[in-house]
Design an enzyme around this catalytic site. Structure first.
Site, PDB file in Angstrom:
ATOM      1  N   TYR A  74     -11.574 -41.917  21.220  1.00  0.00           N
ATOM      2  CA  TYR A  74     -12.535 -42.931  21.111  1.00  0.00           C
ATOM      3  C   TYR A  74     -13.855 -42.479  21.112  1.00  0.00           C
ATOM      4  CZ  TYR A  74     -14.877 -42.457  25.860  1.00  0.00           C
ATOM      5  OH  TYR A  74     -15.699 -42.114  26.807  1.00  0.00           O
ATOM      6  N   ARG A  75     -14.069 -41.126  21.124  1.00  0.00           N
ATOM      7  CA  ARG A  75     -15.413 -40.410  21.348  1.00  0.00           C
ATOM      8  C   ARG A  75     -15.282 -39.140  21.048  1.00  0.00           C
ATOM      9  NH1 ARG A  75     -18.876 -41.388  26.710  1.00  0.00           N
ATOM     10  NH2 ARG A  75     -20.996 -40.763  26.347  1.00  0.00           N
ATOM     11  N   TYR A 135     -20.486 -33.846  24.136  1.00  0.00           N
ATOM     12  CA  TYR A 135     -20.265 -34.345  22.988  1.00  0.00           C
ATOM     13  C   TYR A 135     -21.325 -33.995  21.973  1.00  0.00           C
ATOM     14  CZ  TYR A 135     -17.142 -37.632  25.446  1.00  0.00           C
ATOM     15  OH  TYR A 135     -15.812 -38.315  25.992  1.00  0.00           O
ATOM     16  N   HIS A 140     -19.100 -27.448  28.622  1.00  0.00           N
ATOM     17  CA  HIS A 140     -17.906 -28.094  28.440  1.00  0.00           C
ATOM     18  C   HIS A 140     -17.721 -29.057  27.397  1.00  0.00           C
ATOM     19  CE1 HIS A 140     -19.283 -32.085  29.901  1.00  0.00           C
ATOM     20  NE2 HIS A 140     -20.018 -31.544  30.883  1.00  0.00           N
ATOM     21  N   ASP A 175     -19.914 -40.860  35.719  1.00  0.00           N
ATOM     22  CA  ASP A 175     -19.855 -39.771  36.623  1.00  0.00           C
ATOM     23  C   ASP A 175     -21.182 -39.091  37.285  1.00  0.00           C
ATOM     24  OD1 ASP A 175     -16.821 -39.811  37.260  1.00  0.00           O
ATOM     25  OD2 ASP A 175     -16.855 -39.360  35.159  1.00  0.00           O
TER      26      ASP A 175
END
Length: 580
Positions: free
Chosen positions: A529-530, A145, A448, A205
Site C-alpha cells: 500500500y506504500r 520510505y 530501517h 507510532d
C-alpha cells in the site's frame, strides 16, 4: 564519541520535540549515538548534483532568479555541503537519512523554503520556466520510505514545513482543525491541549511526522480515527501550472471572502470527488488540509499474549469477527515477540552475537526473562466509551481469545512502568510518543526499510504472506519484525527491515530481499500500500491488471496537469511523458 548535542525543542523549531518529552528524547538519542560508528559526515564524492539537462550556467541563473522571488534571504540553499544523516528529530532535507543505497544516490541540487502559498505558486512557475524538477516535502520524516530524498537526483526540494507550519484553526464545536504542511503530530497535540477543547488527535507510532504529509501517504494511527485520509476534510492545492485549487466545500466561497464554514464538516462538494487524486501522487502540492478530531472519551488499553508461533492463524481468525462487528475499539496491532526485545532499546548483541536471523530458541529464552514470559505473539488493543460499554466489550474479547490455548490477558497496571504497553496507552489515546525509536538501537548506525503489503483478515491469506516474508528473511539473513495493523477486512502487514547504514553489503542484501518480496507477494495477489521511493516503479508495475490500465490513467492525468513534467517526477511510479 562526543556527547550528542541537545535535541531541538518544539518551542525553537517546528520539527522539534515538546517539553514533556525532552528528557526522554535526549536519553534516546544518546543511547543511539553510543552505538554509532559512522562519523557525522564524510567528504562528498561528487559536487552539486545538477538537475537533469541543466548546465551549471543555467542552474546558477535559475537559482539567482528564484532567490529574488522569495521574501526570506535564506529561502534557497544550494546542496553543496557534507551530507549529514542526523537523527530522527534532526533529519536531513537533502537526502534520505536512512539511505538503503549509496548516501549520494538520491540527492537534491538545492532546497527552497516558501513562506506562503503565493511563494509555492511562484516556485512552481519558476520550475516551468527553467524546466527544473521540484520535489515538495511536508517535513521529510517518512523515514523508512525514502525520507526527503527526491526520486530524480538533482531536483530542487521544496521544504514546505520550515516556514508553513501553523495550526490555522481548531474548531471545538465541530471537532475539526486546519493545518499547514509543517505541523507535526507533536505540535497539533500541544495546540489542541492549549485550546482547552476536550479533543483527541490520532497519531502514528512516532509523533514527529507531518499530519498533512502522513495523510497524503495514507498512513494510519490507532484510535477509531486511525485512517488518517478517511478523516481528512478539505484541501488547498497548488497545481503544476501554479494555479490554486480547493476541494470539497472549500470550493464554494464563504460570505465576505471568508473560508466556507462547512469546509471541514463535509468532505465532498458538487460533482466528482477528487481529493484522492492528490494522495500518493505528483498531481499537486497540498498547502492546507482539514482534519476531523475525536471527542475525548474514556478508554482502556490491554494486551493479550500467545505462547506458540503456530497459533498465528488462530489469532487472525479470532480477530476478524471482532473487527468486522466493530467490537474492537481501535486499529489494533498484532506483533511478534521479538519486538519485546527490540523495544527495550537494548542492542541485538545483548541477546545474540551470531550471524543470520535471531534463532527462535534464542528469542524464546530471551523473552522468558522479561515480564511477559515465554510468548510468541502479542495483541495490543484499546476499547472506548463509558465504563459499562468497555466492560461489555472486554468480556466478549476475552471470551474469544480465551479459546486460544495459553493466551493471557493483561492490563497496563499488570506490567512494570517501563513496559511498552504504556506507550501504546498514550498512542491509542492520541498522545504522540517517541518510544518506537527504541528499535534504532538494534544495530549500530541503524536504519530501517518498510515492506508493507495488504492481506485480507483471514488465516489462509495472512499465513501465506507471513510464511513468504519469513522465508525470504531467513534466505537473506535479516531478523523479522512484523507488525500487523488490523482495520477489519484487511491487514497492513508492516515489515520493518533494520540494517546498518555503514554496511554496503548488508544494504545490498536488504535491497535484493525487498525486490524479491515485492514480486513474490504480487504473484500471490498481495500488493504494497506504500513503499520506499527506490521501489516505487516495481510496486506500481505489479498493479498491472488490464495491461496496466491504472498506470495509463495516472499518466494521462499527469501529462494533462503537468505537461512539462516538473512536479516530483517518478513519485510513486508516476512519470511524465518525457521521463517515462
Amino acid at each position: 564519541m562526543c556527547k550528542p548535542t541537545p535535541v531541538p525543542s518544539l518551542n525553537a523549531s517546528h520539527s522539534g520535540i515538546p517539553t514533556r518529552l525532552e528528557k526522554e528524547a535526549q536519553a534516546t538519542k544518546e543511547k543511539t549515538y553510543s552505538l554509532k560508528t559512522l562519523p557525522d559526515s564524510v567528504p562528498r564524492k561528487h559536487p552539486v548534483k545538477l538537475p537533469p539537462n541543466t548546465s551549471q550556467e543555467n542552474f546558477d541563473l535559475a537559482i539567482t532568479e528564484l532567490r529574488k522571488s522569495l521574501v526570506n534571504n535564506d529561502a534557497v540553499e544550494i546542496n553543496d555541503k557534507p551530507l549529514v544523516d542526523g537523527w530522527y528529530m534532526e533529519h536531513p532535507n537533502t537526502h534520505d537519512a536512512f539511505h538503503i543505497a549509496d548516501q549520494e544516490k538520491l540527492v537534491c541540487s538545492a532546497v527552497a523554503y516558501p513562506s506562503s502559498v503565493e511563494e509555492v505558486q511562484e516556485i512552481v512557475r519558476w520550475a516551468n520556466r527553467y524546466l527544473i524538477p521540484i520535489y515538495p516535502i511536508s517535513m521529510g520524516r517518512n523515514l523508512g520510505y525514502g525520507g526527503a530524498a527526491p526520486r530524480v537526483p538533482g531536483s530542487v526540494v521544496v521544504d514546505l514545513g520550515r516556514e508553513m507550519n501553523k495550526v490555522l484553526r481548531i474548531n471545538g464545536e465541530n471537532a475539526s482543525c486546519m493545518v499547514e504542511p509543517g505541523v507535526s503530530y507533536f505540535k497539533l497535540y500541544e495546540e489542541v491541549q492549549k485550546s482547552g477543547f476536550p479533543l483527541w488527535i490520532d497519531v502514528p507510532d512516532v509523533g514527529g511526522g507531518s499530519v498533512l504529509g502522513n495523510a497524503l501517504d495514507r498512513g494510519v494511527g490507532y484510535t477509531p480515527y486511525g485512517d488518517h485520509f478517511a478523516n481528512h476534510c478539505g484541501m488547498e492545492i497548488v497545481l503544476p501550472d501554479g494555479s490554486l485549487l480547493r476541494t470539497g466545500m472549500g470550493s464554494l466561497p464563504g460570505p465576505n471572502g471568508d473560508d466556507n464554514p462547512t469546509w471541514e464538516s463535509f468532505q465532498h462538494s458538487f460533482g466528482p470527488s477528487i481529493d484522492g487524486l492528490f494522495t500518493q501522487s505528483n498531481f499537486g502540492i497540498v498547502t492546507k488540509m482539514g482534519f476531523w478530531l475525536m471527542p475525548a472519551t474514556e478508554h482502556q488499553s490491554y494486551m493479550i499474549t500467545f505462547p506458540e508461533e503456530e497459533q498465528f492463524g488462530q489469532i487472525v481468525d479470532a480477530i476478524r469477527p471482532l473487527a468486522l462487528k466493530r467490537v474492537l475499539g481501535n486499529i489494533p496491532q498484532l506483533r511478534h515477540a521479538i519486538q519485546e526485545l527490540a523495544v527495550t532499546g537494548r542492542p541485538r548483541t545483548d541477546w545474540y552475537s551470531g550471524s543470520g536471523p535471531l534463532p527462535r530458541d534464542v528469542v524464546r529464552d530471551s523473552i522468558s526473562k522479561l515480564p511477559v514470559g515465554n510468548i510468541s505473539w502479542i495483541f495490543y488493543g484499546t476499547q472506548y466509551g463509558d465504563a459499562t460499554s468497555i466492560t461489555s466489550q472486554l468480556s466478549l474479547i476475552k471470551k474469544e481469545f480465551a479459546k486460544i490455548a495459553g493466551s493471557k490477558f493483561y492490563l497496563p497496571s499488570d506490567l512494570p512502568p517501563d513496559h511498552y504497553i504504556h506507550s501504546r496507552v498514550e498512542v491509542c489515546s492520541g498522545i504522540p510518543s517517541i518510544r518506537e525509536l527504541s528499535w534504532l538501537n538494534w544495530k549500530p548506525n541503524a536504519a530501517h526499510l518498510f515492506f508493507s503489503p495488504i492481506t485480507p483478515t483471514n488465516s489462509s491469506d495472512a499465513t501465506k504472506i507471513h510464511h513468504l516474508i519469513t522465508t525470504l528473511h531467513e534466505k537473506w539473513g535479516f531478523d523479522l519484525f512484523p507488525t500487523l495493523c488490523i482495520a477489519g477486512r484487511e491487514i497492513h502487514y508492516i515489515t520493518n527491515i533494520v540494517y546498518d547504514r555503514s554496511d554496503a553489503e548488508e544494504k545490498a542484501r536488504a535491497r535484493k530481499m525487498m525486490k524479491e518480496m515485492i514480486d513474490a507477494a504480487a504473484q500471490e495477489g498481495f500488493g504494497e500500500y506504500r513503499t520506499h521511493l527506490l521501489f516505487a516503479d516495481q510496486v506500481a508495475g505489479t498493479y498491472d491488471w488490464g495491461g496496466g490500465a491504472l498506470m495509463r490513467f495516472h499518466e494521462v492525468i499527469k501529462d494533462v496537469l503537468d505537461p512539462n513534467g516538473i512536479l516530483a517526477p517518478g513519485r510513486n511510479g508516476i512519470w511524465p511523458r518525457g521521463l517515462s
